[in-house]
Design an enzyme around this catalytic site. Structure first.
Site, PDB file in Angstrom:
ATOM      1  N   ASP A 263      41.552  41.593  46.226  1.00 34.85           N
ATOM      2  CA  ASP A 263      40.480  40.960  46.780  1.00 34.85           C
ATOM      3  C   ASP A 263      39.545  40.387  45.745  1.00 34.85           C
ATOM      4  O   ASP A 263      39.013  41.105  44.781  1.00 34.85           O
ATOM      5  CB  ASP A 263      39.769  41.923  47.568  1.00 34.85           C
ATOM      6  CG  ASP A 263      38.464  41.683  48.303  1.00 34.85           C
ATOM      7  OD1 ASP A 263      38.461  41.046  49.137  1.00 34.85           O
ATOM      8  OD2 ASP A 263      37.250  42.365  47.825  1.00 34.85           O
ATOM      9  N   GLU A 300      43.008  36.604  45.732  1.00 33.88           N
ATOM     10  CA  GLU A 300      41.890  35.863  46.384  1.00 33.88           C
ATOM     11  C   GLU A 300      40.844  35.384  45.451  1.00 33.88           C
ATOM     12  O   GLU A 300      40.232  36.346  44.753  1.00 33.88           O
ATOM     13  CB  GLU A 300      41.337  36.891  47.606  1.00 33.88           C
ATOM     14  CG  GLU A 300      40.410  36.002  48.490  1.00 33.88           C
ATOM     15  CD  GLU A 300      39.212  36.904  48.956  1.00 33.88           C
ATOM     16  OE1 GLU A 300      38.461  36.256  49.660  1.00 33.88           O
ATOM     17  OE2 GLU A 300      39.032  38.055  48.687  1.00 33.88           O
TER      18      GLU A 300
END
Length: 613
Positions: A263, A300
């Site tokens: 993330d 990401e």
């Protein structure tokens, strides 16, 4: 390599459990085993602030806590199970007890992934790992080859997206804990489906976060939206890095996870000589050698930076792939007309062509929204290194009302949008329910127990959507109703139009798997042309014969176009989105076409031709 040390409670049959905790701030650490007769065991201090003890009679399920300096009684930061939530005792997990059936499973390569992102709590009526297992046959039938689980690390309460996790090693107790997660992974592998797990190494949630009482997990060198940053490059950072390396290795080794989605890596602050992400790749490489199989690391990032995925020998971090938001934004702005917020940088038809030919739209260009030059050139990077979507948890759930694309564009437009993702050269990802046009929103929800924190979250959401004044209020994130409204209805089982849309997705996925031209799609093996005035995109895959010609009309008007000159004698129609079989209004199917032939495209449509020899 920096320090590599196992942490947490490690159970070994016939030996007992070794407890290891990094607590350099403590002068004394005591272990309490919460048996019927609580047993207190002092831990021995070792170098760098590690504390350890062996408890011969502590086995699977034994509850335990640590007492710091005789006062603070806390769960284990590296707990692998929090059966009663974030504030209660930790529990020992014996990983040898689970009977895996996936001994021959080696995972799938990037180019074979068709990813389905899901949130465990809202994916099934049960909201558990076991509930998800019941729906795996549907996903297999759809044709997806991987599921991506939003974070499952233990978070406060039972309702959360997962990004407020505070025990990175513990699978959420209300989802079914470590046993339930292993059952889900094993069941996926039995169906030939890889498992990607979303992990959060850039921040920790606020409630139940006791890390600071143990050690120097955070640094005030950097400001983040969540407060002090995790400490990846300041004093004592070797041991914080080790904490997260051990976490990644645990998911891959002990839970048989195939890939990690990392993330928001742009919020992992590390100015050291060897970036955390590079060393993570090196640690995982070692595990690959031990296990004789590949594990994927997918980042990401909002930086459009190929350094993440370039080989370590070329100055990169060596990750396998990264999310590619430009593609989503280029599609979304063209089909919805939305240009607010970060969408103001998009909305130009030529950006869609650039995203297909060169990947990053912002590849060293000035971003008006960010007021700075952004990005690097990714033209030379293989398409398989980029994951694309038209919807995901962020792009849907961070809207005030959580609307899916179903609510934003006409039904017919959903089909060319699906084609832009599934027929692109990139790794496609669907968001749960997208394939049949789920009408329930995906909203932001929490279930914190700290009233002050709940109020802060509510006010934060209101402030975030202040510019929507006059359009109502954002749903209360703490309300159970907000959570229940976000559950999938699976209306395709009774709604004919939704069923036909799902069949259309199945046809596209099958085409992606079966068409020789899409066997290894990549940018050098494509012809792309965007007719900007008409909003007609020509995408021709030429990697292998027969070539595949995809024509997209993403305007709301019928459009006439001519086929590009490609090395093919003629083309035959293989799919028309306007066909009644896919819930369309019906359309004449063009038969044999030649280079330069005229084609009439209905509004919001996709036509696919295959080369005839």
């Amino acid at each position: 390599m920096s320090i590599a040390r196992k942490i947490g409670a490690e159970y070994q049959p016939e030996k007992g459990t070794t407890f290891t905790v990094w607590a350099p701030k403590a002068e004394q650490v005591e272990l309490t085993l919460e048996n019927p007769d609580p047993e207190r065991i002092p831990l021995q201090r070792e170098a760098f602030g590690y504390w350890t003890a062996l408890a011969a009679d502590a086995g699977h399920g034994t509850r335990y806590r640590y007492t710091l300096d005789g006062e603070k009684v806390r769960p284990d930061p590296a707990s692998q199970f929090q059966p009663d939530g974030v504030h209660a005792a930790s529990a020992v997990v014996d990983h040898t007890r689970f009977a895996w059936t996936d001994a021959t499973w080696k995972g799938l390569p990037l180019e074979q992934l068709i990813i389905y992102e899901l949130h465990v709590g809202t994916f099934s009526e049960e909201g558990t790992f076991e509930g998800a297992i019941k729906h795996l046959p549907e996903l297999k039938d759809l044709g997806v080859t991987a599921i991506e689980l939003m974070p499952v690390a233990e978070f406060p309460g039972s309702r959360n997206w997962g990004y407020d996790g505070v025990f990175p090693f513990a699978a959420q107790s209300t989802y079914g804990g470590p046993q339930g997660l292993k059952m889900l992974v094993d069941a996926c592998h039995e169906q030939g489906i890889s498992v990607v797990l979303d992990v959060v190494y850039n921040h920790m949630g606020p409630e139940g976060n006791y890390l600071n009482e143990y050690g120097y997990y955070f640094t005030d060198k950097y400001n983040t939206p969540w407060g002090n940053a995790l400490n990846f490059d300041d004093a004592h950072s070797d041991h914080v890095r080790n904490f997260f390396f051990q976490n990644a290795l645990m998911w891959l080794r002990d839970f048989h996870i195939d890939a990690l989605r990392l993330d928001a890596v742009h919020a992992i602050y590390d100015t050291g000589a060897r970036h955390f992400l590079q060393e993570l790749r090196e640690q995982v490489n070692q595990l690959e050698e031990q296990k004789g199989r590949k594990f994927l690391l997918i980042a990401e990032s909002d930086q459009s930076d190929v350094r993440l995925i370039n080989p370590i020998g070329q100055g990169g971090y060596g990750l396998d792939a990264q999310w590619f938001d430009d593609y989503h934004h280029a599609i979304h702005t063209l089909v919805t007309g939305e240009l607010e917020g970060y969408f103001e940088d998009y909305g130009k038809p030529e950006q869609l062509q650039k995203a297909l030919e060169h990947t990053f739209v912002y590849n060293g260009l000035y971003s008006e929204h960010r007021k700075k030059t952004l990005g690097t050139d990714a033209t030379a990077n293989p398409a398989r290194q980029f994951v694309v979507c038209s919807q995901n948890h962020d792009q849907t759930g961070n809207r005030m009302r959580g609307e899916r694309l179903t609510q934003l564009v006409p039904f017919e437009m959903l089909k060319p949008v699906a084609g832009l993702v599934l027929l692109s050269p990139y790794v496609p990802m669907l968001f749960m329910g997208e394939e049949y046009g789920e009408e329930n929103p995906f909203l932001y929800f929490v279930s914190h127990t700290d009233e002050n924190l709940v109020e802060a979250v509510r006010e934060g959401r209101k402030a975030e959507f202040a510019y929507f004044a006059g359009k109502g209020e954002a749903p209360d994130p703490q309300s159970e109703e907000t959570f229940y409204r976000s559950r999938l209805q699976r209306g395709y089982q009774t709604n004919e139009q939704q069923h036909k849309l799902r069949e259309f997705y199945k046809a596209l996925i099958n085409l992606r798997k079966a068409a020789p031209a899409l066997a290894r799609p990549d940018k050098p093996y494509m012809q792309v042309k965007m007719e900007e005035e008409k909003l007609v995109l020509h995408l021709v895959h030429t990697g292998q014969e027969p070539h595949l010609y995809c024509l997209f009309n993403i305007s709301d008007q019928p459009q006439n176009t001519k086929l590009l000159p490609v090395a093919a004698s003629s083309w035959k129609t293989v799919l028309h989105s306007a066909d009644t079989a896919w819930g369309g209004p019906g359309a004449d199917m063009p038969q044999a076409l030649q280079e330069g032939s005229s084609v009439l495209l209905p509004p919001a449509s996709l036509l696919i031709f295959e080369q005839e020899k």
